[in-house]
Design a protein around this motif. Sequence first.
Motif, PDB file in Angstrom:
ATOM      1  N   UNK A 227       0.860  -1.179   0.000  1.00 46.69           N
ATOM      2  CA  UNK A 227       0.000   0.000   0.000  1.00 46.69           C
ATOM      3  C   UNK A 227       0.899   1.231   0.000  1.00 46.69           C
ATOM      4  N   UNK A 228       0.891   2.007  -1.097  1.00 47.32           N
ATOM      5  CA  UNK A 228       1.816   3.138  -1.239  1.00 47.32           C
ATOM      6  C   UNK A 228       1.497   4.286  -0.296  1.00 47.32           C
ATOM      7  N   UNK A 229       0.301   4.272   0.269  1.00 49.65           N
ATOM      8  CA  UNK A 229      -0.090   5.347   1.182  1.00 49.65           C
ATOM      9  C   UNK A 229       0.428   5.089   2.592  1.00 49.65           C
ATOM     10  N   UNK A 230       0.269   3.834   3.056  1.00 52.00           N
ATOM     11  CA  UNK A 230       0.652   3.510   4.433  1.00 52.00           C
ATOM     12  C   UNK A 230       1.991   2.792   4.535  1.00 52.00           C
ATOM     13  N   UNK A 231       2.565   2.405   3.377  1.00 51.30           N
ATOM     14  CA  UNK A 231       3.830   1.667   3.325  1.00 51.30           C
ATOM     15  C   UNK A 231       3.720   0.298   3.998  1.00 51.30           C
ATOM     16  N   UNK A 232       2.520  -0.248   4.088  1.00 46.81           N
ATOM     17  CA  UNK A 232       2.303  -1.580   4.623  1.00 46.81           C
ATOM     18  C   UNK A 232       1.683  -2.454   3.548  1.00 46.81           C
ATOM     19  N   UNK A 233       1.694  -3.762   3.782  1.00 47.81           N
ATOM     20  CA  UNK A 233       1.063  -4.664   2.827  1.00 47.81           C
ATOM     21  C   UNK A 233      -0.449  -4.434   2.803  1.00 47.81           C
ATOM     22  N   UNK A 234      -1.047  -4.717   1.641  1.00 43.00           N
ATOM     23  CA  UNK A 234      -2.490  -4.566   1.522  1.00 43.00           C
ATOM     24  C   UNK A 234      -3.238  -5.506   2.465  1.00 43.00           C
ATOM     25  N   UNK A 235      -2.559  -6.538   2.934  1.00 42.10           N
ATOM     26  CA  UNK A 235      -3.176  -7.478   3.865  1.00 42.10           C
ATOM     27  C   UNK A 235      -3.622  -6.756   5.134  1.00 42.10           C
ATOM     28  N   UNK A 236      -2.844  -5.789   5.603  1.00 43.79           N
ATOM     29  CA  UNK A 236      -3.207  -5.030   6.809  1.00 43.79           C
ATOM     30  C   UNK A 236      -4.495  -4.256   6.573  1.00 43.79           C
ATOM     31  N   UNK A 237      -4.569  -3.627   5.402  1.00 47.50           N
ATOM     32  CA  UNK A 237      -5.789  -2.892   5.040  1.00 47.50           C
ATOM     33  C   UNK A 237      -6.985  -3.832   4.957  1.00 47.50           C
ATOM     34  N   UNK A 238      -6.805  -5.010   4.336  1.00 45.19           N
ATOM     35  CA  UNK A 238      -7.922  -5.920   4.093  1.00 45.19           C
ATOM     36  C   UNK A 238      -8.477  -6.488   5.392  1.00 45.19           C
ATOM     37  N   UNK A 239      -7.617  -6.850   6.319  1.00 49.92           N
ATOM     38  CA  UNK A 239      -8.082  -7.423   7.583  1.00 49.92           C
ATOM     39  C   UNK A 239      -8.929  -6.430   8.367  1.00 49.92           C
ATOM     40  N   UNK A 240      -8.646  -5.138   8.204  1.00 53.82           N
ATOM     41  CA  UNK A 240      -9.448  -4.111   8.865  1.00 53.82           C
ATOM     42  C   UNK A 240     -10.768  -3.852   8.144  1.00 53.82           C
ATOM     43  N   UNK A 241     -10.844  -4.318   6.885  1.00 53.27           N
ATOM     44  CA  UNK A 241     -12.031  -4.059   6.070  1.00 53.27           C
ATOM     45  C   UNK A 241     -12.992  -5.236   5.999  1.00 53.27           C
ATOM     46  N   UNK A 242     -12.547  -6.420   6.383  1.00 54.90           N
ATOM     47  CA  UNK A 242     -13.342  -7.632   6.198  1.00 54.90           C
ATOM     48  C   UNK A 242     -14.744  -7.514   6.770  1.00 54.90           C
ATOM     49  N   UNK A 243     -14.848  -7.100   8.027  1.00 58.49           N
ATOM     50  CA  UNK A 243     -16.160  -7.025   8.678  1.00 58.49           C
ATOM     51  C   UNK A 243     -17.080  -6.028   7.997  1.00 58.49           C
ATOM     52  N   UNK A 244     -16.514  -4.913   7.524  1.00 59.85           N
ATOM     53  CA  UNK A 244     -17.331  -3.928   6.809  1.00 59.85           C
ATOM     54  C   UNK A 244     -17.861  -4.500   5.501  1.00 59.85           C
TER      55      UNK A 244
END
Length: 412
Positions: A350-367
Amino acid sequence: MITYRQRHKKKNFKPTKDNTLINIDYLIINLEGNPFGDFPETSNFKLQYYDYGTKIFASRSDLYFKNEKIGTLQHSPRSAILDVNFAQLQFENHLFYTLSHIDLKNLLVDFLEQTNYLFKAINRLDICIDKNDKNHNYRNIYDNIINGSYLISGRPKNLQSYFETYKGKSILNGFQIGKRTSDKIIRVYNKTLSLQLTEKPYINDFFQNNGIKNENVWRFEYQLNSAFFRHLKEIGQTSKEVVQDMTWGIFNKSTLFELLKIATKGFFELHENTGKSQINKEKKIELFDFDIMRNQVTKQVTIIKKLKKGLVSSLTIKKRLAKSLFREYYANEQDISYIVALNLLLEDKDYVTDKKLKVWFLNKMNFYLHEFRQNEKIQKYFYTELFQEHCNFFMDTIFTKYVPILQNYEPS
């Protein structure tokens, strides 16, 4: 021409090296995306709609995060000239003094992820410089401009003065250079007096926490409008780099320094008036030493990190693809065939947070699961343990396939 008496009667400008604060004071950003409805109940965000919109937008609502108002969201333009997916978000003033820039950035990232909006451009950005005026230099700037002791370089500009009544007396509280239609406006005023007239305790706390005593604090406020950022595209490669990173770059103090320097040059440059034929031949009055200010405010170097054109949009495409794969996985009884493609995608950065997209996805799953069930009416039971087993199986497959190859690899 300034007379001999006026020239020798004026007070010389004496810069001080006291603490200087630089901060954002006002921000409206342009968004792009489908008109947004409501957040799920599990979200920390919520919207409180108005019964009416504005002249430009049909829909207007207050945006809350954990029951704290953080901004105003407007979407659904009334005019056919504007894109139907155009929206704007204006942040609340107190956020710039109670949150760090990185926290504010993360808050915006979270909002964009939950709404699928894309941060397209800046509509208006106000950057402020706060400094104690111990030598009464800043109050005298206006008088020296009016009586001709100081000259302002560049094209003709609109100049307005501000007077406030305090304890029944009319007091000069500052001036403004530029007008509403200008691409930039600079306001210089006594912030201490302004805070006495309009109380904002969070700014007083901000001063105290950063080592500035709220006595005769003067503010230089740079209002940069959308036309200012469009103009940057026309003045060279360096400015283009600024524009390409103007969205996320504004949460970096180094970017704010560069914008202040660009906005000052040729617009708010003062010179002493000794009667020379050209303004540029007169001695320049340095209101600020940007190098000293930079050392006081941040330890970062003056480099604006450049995100290549297309990276942000491609990141949005990847996130939408990840959502689609997860939808198919959920709708098709958690078919493991979708997991391989999904996990490969989530390994990207993720170019915005400099973390893997996996971190973003795990926070989005429930939504996403909430959206699939409520909005798309996909009524399936989601087996969390099965999902975890599938993810672990994917990782085992990767190690089984690639680790032996790496172990047997010998560099040539």
